[in-house]
Design a protein around this motif. Structure first.
Motif, short mmCIF file in Angstrom:
data_model
loop_
_atom_site.label_atom_id
_atom_site.label_comp_id
_atom_site.label_asym_id
_atom_site.label_seq_id
_atom_site.Cartn_x
_atom_site.Cartn_y
_atom_site.Cartn_z
N GLY A 181 0.57 -1.43 -0.04
CA GLY A 181 0.19 0.08 0.06
C GLY A 181 0.71 1.47 -0.15
N THR A 182 2.05 1.32 -0.78
CA THR A 182 2.72 2.48 -0.70
C THR A 182 3.09 2.98 -2.04
N ALA A 183 3.48 4.36 -2.27
CA ALA A 183 3.57 4.81 -3.31
C ALA A 183 5.03 5.17 -3.64
N VAL A 184 5.73 4.53 -4.60
CA VAL A 184 7.14 4.78 -4.79
C VAL A 184 7.24 5.01 -6.09
N ASP A 185 8.33 6.09 -6.70
CA ASP A 185 8.52 6.43 -7.99
C ASP A 185 9.63 5.43 -8.41
N PHE A 186 9.51 4.46 -9.04
CA PHE A 186 10.50 3.64 -9.46
C PHE A 186 10.96 4.07 -10.94
N ARG A 187 12.26 4.04 -11.02
CA ARG A 187 12.97 4.41 -12.34
C ARG A 187 13.93 3.25 -12.59
N LEU A 188 14.18 3.03 -13.98
CA LEU A 188 15.09 1.99 -14.36
C LEU A 188 16.47 2.91 -15.12
N GLY A 189 17.64 2.49 -14.52
CA GLY A 189 18.85 2.91 -14.97
C GLY A 189 19.84 2.70 -13.96
N ASP A 190 21.15 3.34 -14.20
CA ASP A 190 22.49 2.85 -13.60
C ASP A 190 22.59 3.84 -12.46
N LEU A 191 22.46 3.37 -11.35
CA LEU A 191 22.67 4.31 -10.04
C LEU A 191 21.98 5.41 -10.17
N LEU A 192 22.76 6.63 -10.03
CA LEU A 192 22.17 8.04 -9.93
C LEU A 192 21.56 8.50 -11.11
N GLU A 193 21.95 7.81 -12.38
CA GLU A 193 21.53 8.47 -13.55
C GLU A 193 20.06 8.74 -13.79
N PRO A 194 19.03 7.83 -13.05
CA PRO A 194 17.63 8.04 -13.58
C PRO A 194 17.16 9.26 -12.56
N PHE A 195 17.92 9.99 -11.64
CA PHE A 195 17.61 11.06 -10.97
C PHE A 195 18.34 12.38 -11.13
N ALA A 196 18.91 12.43 -12.22
CA ALA A 196 19.63 13.53 -12.82
C ALA A 196 18.87 14.64 -12.62
N GLY A 197 19.12 15.79 -11.94
CA GLY A 197 18.36 17.13 -11.89
C GLY A 197 17.40 17.23 -10.88
N MET A 198 17.20 15.93 -10.16
CA MET A 198 16.23 15.78 -9.13
C MET A 198 16.53 16.33 -7.61
N GLU A 199 15.76 17.23 -7.11
CA GLU A 199 16.21 17.70 -5.56
C GLU A 199 16.12 16.73 -4.75
N THR A 200 17.03 16.16 -4.02
CA THR A 200 17.33 15.15 -3.13
C THR A 200 17.60 15.42 -1.65
N ASP A 201 16.77 15.13 -0.90
CA ASP A 201 17.21 15.49 0.58
C ASP A 201 17.78 14.23 1.30
N ILE A 202 17.62 12.88 0.92
CA ILE A 202 17.95 11.98 1.52
C ILE A 202 18.42 10.97 0.14
N LEU A 203 19.59 10.21 0.39
CA LEU A 203 20.14 9.27 -0.58
C LEU A 203 20.46 8.17 0.23
N VAL A 204 20.08 7.02 0.05
CA VAL A 204 20.40 5.74 0.67
C VAL A 204 20.44 4.58 -0.22
N SER A 205 21.46 3.57 -0.01
CA SER A 205 21.88 2.56 -0.85
C SER A 205 22.56 1.59 -0.17
N ASN A 206 21.86 0.33 -0.70
CA ASN A 206 22.52 -1.16 -0.37
C ASN A 206 23.04 -1.75 -1.56
N PRO A 207 24.35 -1.21 -2.17
CA PRO A 207 24.84 -1.43 -3.49
C PRO A 207 25.48 -2.80 -3.57
N PRO A 208 25.80 -3.57 -4.54
CA PRO A 208 26.64 -4.87 -4.55
C PRO A 208 27.93 -4.28 -3.81
N TYR A 209 28.61 -4.99 -2.87
CA TYR A 209 29.89 -4.94 -2.33
C TYR A 209 30.62 -6.06 -2.07
#
Length: 288
Positions: free
Chosen positions: A168-196
């Motif tokens: 029951g949640t609304a999330v804006d999902f985007r396809l792309g490599d890491l931060l590229e789909p969010f270019a130009g987006m005002e971002t307050d919080i960035l979180v990631s659990n990437p391959p490590y």
């Protein structure tokens, strides 16, 4: 499997069989497979242990136990994993959510509330959505936030979208490599659990992980730090650096990831959070 007479006997026999097959957590696996086959959970499962084992589920039950004995993670067999108290669909297209990642979500929620006490609408971006465990949980726990999430895998995003709908949640999902789909987006919080995981270490992982979970969600390059370096470089795609940033990381990587954040000169407060085993598992950067 022998002709067991009760659900308790089925559990005992499967636990022994999975243990002999070299499975980790054989009793837990047997219980989850039984609960799934019987359609029971919690108190209802324990109350049914003395009941006769239903013949109607025998074939499906044995098939599940066999798959588990060959190393397939129980979460993929039953198609589900709980995270932060909510059910999440999991398939071989996504990493299975781990309990330690709940600590990252908890920290993001805590420091987010601390940095923005007025509860104004914030934008939180999750890089490497996978099953959607992080982004869907943030959206559920902080409904005033705008939560976005990206992944390079279309199949993973499809799973994440179903989990957002399921919870029951609304999330804006985007396809792309890491931060590229969010270019130009005002971002307050960035979180990631990437391959490590360092690439050469993958062969030595448990068979459940090595042979079944998606390699793209595991392989972090030669030293496991490639995704962090690339994300730090891609921060230039954003209009401004986020005030709160949080990463999950592997064993022995906390110092290097903290150094990457410090080098940016933006997050004056760098926090390291240990997991339940006492291993430094998350690094957060805070700009107050």
């Amino acid at each position: 499997m022998s002709e067991v007479k009760s659900i308790r006997e089925a559990f005992a026999e499967a636990s022994s069989f999975l243990s002999q097959s070299g499975c980790n957590e054989p009793q837990r696996s047997a219980q989850l497979l039984l609960e799934h086959a019987l359609g029971l959970s919690g108190a209802a499962y324990y109350m049914a242990l003395a009941d006769p084992f239903p013949a109607a589920v025998k074939e499906a039950w044995e098939a599940g136990v066999t798959r588990r004995s060959m190393g397939e993670p129980v979460q993929y067999i039953i198609g589900e994993q709980e995270f932060y108290g909510r059910p999440f669909e999991v398939t071989p297209d996504v990493l299975i959510p781990r309990p330690e990642t709940e600590l990252l979500v908890e920290a993001i929620l805590r420091y987010g509330a601390e940095l923005w006490p007025d509860e104004r609408p914030l934008t939180a971006v999750d890089i490497g959505a996978g099953s959607g465990a992080i982004s869907v949980t943030l959206a559920a726990e902080a409904p005033a936030w705008r939560v976005c999430a990206g992944d390079i895998s279309p199949a993973a995003l499809a799973v994440a979208e179903r989990n957002a709908l399921r919870n029951g949640t609304a999330v804006d999902f985007r396809l792309g490599d890491l931060l590229e789909p969010f270019a130009g987006m005002e971002t307050d919080i960035l979180v990631s659990n990437p391959p490590y995981i360092p690439g050469e270490d993958i062969a030595g992982l448990q068979r459940e992980v090595r042979d079944h979970e998606p390699r793209t969600a595991l392989d972090g390059g030669a030293d496991g730090l490639d995704p962090y370096r690339r994300m730090m470089e891609q921060l230039a795609l954003l209009p401004a650096l986020p005030r709160l940033i949080g990463f999950e990381l592997g064993f022995g990587q906390a110092e290097q990831v903290a150094a990457l954040l410090e080098a940016a000169g933006h997050w004056m407060e760098i926090i390291t959070i240990n997991d339940l085993a006492g291993i430094p598992r998350h690094v957060l950067g805070i700009a107050r």
